[in-house]
Design an enzyme around this catalytic site. Structure first.
Site, PDB file in Angstrom:
ATOM      1  N   ARG A  73       0.841  -1.204   0.000  1.00 25.86           N
ATOM      2  CA  ARG A  73       0.000   0.000   0.000  1.00 25.86           C
ATOM      3  C   ARG A  73       0.876   1.253   0.000  1.00 25.86           C
ATOM      4  O   ARG A  73       0.481   2.303  -0.485  1.00 25.86           O
ATOM      5  CB  ARG A  73      -0.980  -0.002   1.188  1.00 25.86           C
ATOM      6  CG  ARG A  73      -1.869   1.211   1.235  1.00 25.86           C
ATOM      7  CD  ARG A  73      -3.189   0.996   1.971  1.00 25.86           C
ATOM      8  NE  ARG A  73      -3.071   0.246   3.198  1.00 25.86           N
ATOM      9  CZ  ARG A  73      -2.512   0.704   4.324  1.00 25.86           C
ATOM     10  NH1 ARG A  73      -2.012   1.922   4.375  1.00 25.86           N
ATOM     11  NH2 ARG A  73      -2.475  -0.057   5.402  1.00 25.86           N
ATOM     12  N   TYR A 125     -11.306  19.028 -17.458  1.00 26.36           N
ATOM     13  CA  TYR A 125     -11.969  17.739 -17.355  1.00 26.36           C
ATOM     14  C   TYR A 125     -13.067  17.835 -16.297  1.00 26.36           C
ATOM     15  O   TYR A 125     -12.814  18.162 -15.134  1.00 26.36           O
ATOM     16  CB  TYR A 125     -10.969  16.620 -17.016  1.00 26.36           C
ATOM     17  CG  TYR A 125     -11.701  15.359 -16.631  1.00 26.36           C
ATOM     18  CD1 TYR A 125     -12.561  14.754 -17.540  1.00 26.36           C
ATOM     19  CD2 TYR A 125     -11.583  14.825 -15.368  1.00 26.36           C
ATOM     20  CE1 TYR A 125     -13.277  13.626 -17.177  1.00 26.36           C
ATOM     21  CE2 TYR A 125     -12.287  13.695 -15.007  1.00 26.36           C
ATOM     22  CZ  TYR A 125     -13.146  13.103 -15.921  1.00 26.36           C
ATOM     23  OH  TYR A 125     -13.869  12.004 -15.564  1.00 26.36           O
ATOM     24  N   ASP A 197      -2.318  18.975 -16.069  1.00 24.33           N
ATOM     25  CA  ASP A 197      -2.942  17.745 -16.547  1.00 24.33           C
ATOM     26  C   ASP A 197      -2.502  17.572 -18.003  1.00 24.33           C
ATOM     27  O   ASP A 197      -2.954  18.291 -18.886  1.00 24.33           O
ATOM     28  CB  ASP A 197      -4.474  17.862 -16.420  1.00 24.33           C
ATOM     29  CG  ASP A 197      -5.195  16.578 -16.827  1.00 24.33           C
ATOM     30  OD1 ASP A 197      -4.611  15.781 -17.577  1.00 24.33           O
ATOM     31  OD2 ASP A 197      -6.354  16.398 -16.402  1.00 24.33           O
ATOM     32  N   LYS A 222      -5.867   6.841 -20.347  1.00 22.99           N
ATOM     33  CA  LYS A 222      -6.021   7.335 -21.710  1.00 22.99           C
ATOM     34  C   LYS A 222      -4.806   6.935 -22.567  1.00 22.99           C
ATOM     35  O   LYS A 222      -4.562   5.781 -22.743  1.00 22.99           O
ATOM     36  CB  LYS A 222      -6.261   8.850 -21.661  1.00 22.99           C
ATOM     37  CG  LYS A 222      -7.364   9.263 -20.667  1.00 22.99           C
ATOM     38  CD  LYS A 222      -8.691   8.651 -21.026  1.00 22.99           C
ATOM     39  CE  LYS A 222      -9.884   9.041 -20.173  1.00 22.99           C
ATOM     40  NZ  LYS A 222      -9.782   9.216 -18.748  1.00 22.99           N
TER      41      LYS A 222
HETATM   42  N1  PLP Z   1      -8.020  14.322 -16.710  1.00 29.41           N
HETATM   43  C1  PLP Z   1      -8.504  14.204 -17.954  1.00 29.41           C
HETATM   44  C2  PLP Z   1      -8.069  15.186 -19.002  1.00 29.41           C
HETATM   45  C3  PLP Z   1      -9.417  13.191 -18.265  1.00 29.41           C
HETATM   46  O1  PLP Z   1      -9.899  13.089 -19.515  1.00 29.41           O
HETATM   47  C4  PLP Z   1      -9.814  12.286 -17.242  1.00 29.41           C
HETATM   48  C5  PLP Z   1     -10.801  11.217 -17.520  1.00 29.41           C
HETATM   49  O2  PLP Z   1     -11.558  11.288 -18.467  1.00 29.41           O
HETATM   50  C6  PLP Z   1      -9.296  12.433 -15.970  1.00 29.41           C
HETATM   51  C7  PLP Z   1      -8.389  13.453 -15.735  1.00 29.41           C
HETATM   52  C8  PLP Z   1      -9.681  11.497 -14.855  1.00 29.41           C
HETATM   53  O3  PLP Z   1      -9.011  10.274 -15.037  1.00 29.41           O
HETATM   54  P1  PLP Z   1      -9.588   8.810 -14.636  1.00 29.41           P
HETATM   55  O4  PLP Z   1     -10.832   8.587 -15.437  1.00 29.41           O
HETATM   56  O5  PLP Z   1      -8.449   7.902 -14.979  1.00 29.41           O
HETATM   57  O6  PLP Z   1      -9.863   8.860 -13.181  1.00 29.41           O
END
Ligand code: PLP
Length: 403
Positions: A73, A125, A197, A222
């Site tokens: 963990r 997002y 991000d 992704k």
């Molecule tokens: N950041 C972006 C740009 C995303 O497209 C996503 C998910 O669609 C996330 C963060 C969140 O990631 P996760 O779905 O792996 O939790």
């Protein structure tokens, strides 16, 4: 868009800019992605690393842990290779894997000091925006949303002070571009950390740390994994920020919260990353061709794609994205919401599904997912362009748009 703007530089060459970052970068990004760490298993000679499933590690007779590991963990042997590959690709000091992209970002936000203030994009997002509103604010974290394509707006928001500036570029699902170097300058002047991000751009196209960012986040679900079969998240820290209490607390919280990735998923992610460069190059080329093909088509009200020369922010994207503008674009269908939904319903090759960054092309009506508070126009379809034959993709879109 001219071919020159589609392929400004090869992502497989020219990594001299990596000098000065933490990870050694003697090869181009495509080579690092393809070879992984290049380690061969000492016991067997296996060129593919084993899956480490052990949750617990042996103490020495004096009760010490000579190999540094205690319990999975806190840290797992399954993370060593994928974290090392990502650190090299991002040009950082170290990386951490998480159970999802949301877990990665949320753990970083939770590590901020009590009463902290975050400045985040108005368009980002959706799930993370919702987390900031529904979870961070009630927990006493201040959150200001600003237009992150407007650096004067960011400077204004920072007058109120901040601990963390969060940006996403290009940002979901309007693909607005943020100038990372300028955002870093403003954040640092205000005493804040800049976190990026980098899910849509990937380290093949953009390495935010080279532009001054402190922390890079990915929904590794992704492009990093790329096959729509692993949920994972990552954070990578720059050399300069690795010793900060924020990073140390983030690491501590990952273990305390248990927001960790399973060993099989970590191994699949490592396997996915080995084809990252070739997938991103192909998806970017396909997306650029689709954007160019439908640009000016009267059946489409707008195409949102940073690679189009007239897209606001194109010049900044061309500066900070090497080798392409990514595989994500949005189509605003002439005729509004109903026309957009009808068009998506006629597609045969594109799957109507959420998520992005897989080898297969996906399409999604974002406004119906995000609900009434969404800033997304209701004629918008978000497209994750895959690696299929681009002629087939264009033909499918063309037929679905109808006459
Ligand atoms: N950041 C972006 C740009 C995303 O497209 C996503 C998910 O669609 C996330 C963060 C969140 O990631 P996760 O779905 O792996 O939790």
């Amino acid at each position: 868009m001219t071919d020159k703007t589609v392929a400004a530089a090869s992502p497989t060459s020219g990594d001299a800019a990596a000098a000065g970052t933490g990870a050694e970068m003697p090869y181009a990004r495509a080579t690092h992605a393809a070879r992984g760490t290049g380690r061969v298993d000492a016991a067997t000679g296996a060129v593919v690393s084993p899956i480490h499933v052990s949750t617990t590690f042996e103490r020495a007779a004096d009760l010490s842990y000579p190999r540094g590991r205690v319990y999975s963990r806190a840290d797992s042997a399954a993370y060593d290779e994928p974290e090392a590959v990502l650190t090299t690709l991002e040009g950082g000091a170290e990386s951490m894997l998480f159970a999802s992209g949301m877990a990665a970002a949320a753990t970083l936000f939770q590590a901020l000091p009590q009463g902290a203030r975050i400045v985040a994009p108005e368009v980002m997002y959706w799930g993370l925006r919702k987390w900031l509103i529904d979870v961070a604010r009630p927990a006493g974290i201040g959150v200001a949303f600003v237009d992150m394509t407007d650096m004067a707006a960011l400077a204004g928001a920072l007058d109120g002070g901040a601990d963390l500036v969060w940006i996403e570029t290009p940002s979901n699902p309007l693909w607005g571009v943020t100038d990372i170097a300028e955002a870093a300058r403003l954040a640092h002047r205000a005493g804040a950390v800049l976190a990026v991000d980098n899910t849509a751009a990937t380290p093949i196209l953009t390495r935010p740390i080279e532009h001054g960012a402190d922390i890079v986040m990915h929904s590794a679900t992704k492009y990093l994994n790329g096959h729509s079969d692993v949920l994972a998240g990552t954070l990578t820290v720059s050399v300069g920020a690795a010793g900060d209490p924020l990073w140390q607390r983030t690491r501590m919280l990952r273990g305390m919260n248990g927001s960790v990735l399973g060993p099989f998923e970590a191994w699949l992610l490592l396997r996915g990353m080995r084809t990252l460069a070739i997938r991103v190059e192909r998806a970017s080329a396909n997306a650029a061709a689709i954007a160019r093909h439908f640009s000016g088509d009267p059946r489409v009200r707008a195409i949102l794609y940073p690679g189009l020369p007239d897209f606001p922010g194109h010049d900044i994207a061309a500066r900070q994205m090497a080798g392409g503008f990514g595989g994500m674009l949005s189509l605003c269908v002439a005729g509004g919401r109903d026309a957009a939904i009808t068009m998506a319903g006629r597609l045969r090759l594109f799957a109507r599904a959420t998520s992005l960054g897989g080898v297969e092309s996906l399409i999604e009506h974002r406004a119906s997912i995000e609900g009434p508070t969404s800033p997304v126009p209701d004629d918008l379809l978000r497209v994750s362009v895959g690696i299929e034959d681009v002629g087939d993709l264009i033909a499918d879109l063309d037929r679905a748009l109808g006459r």
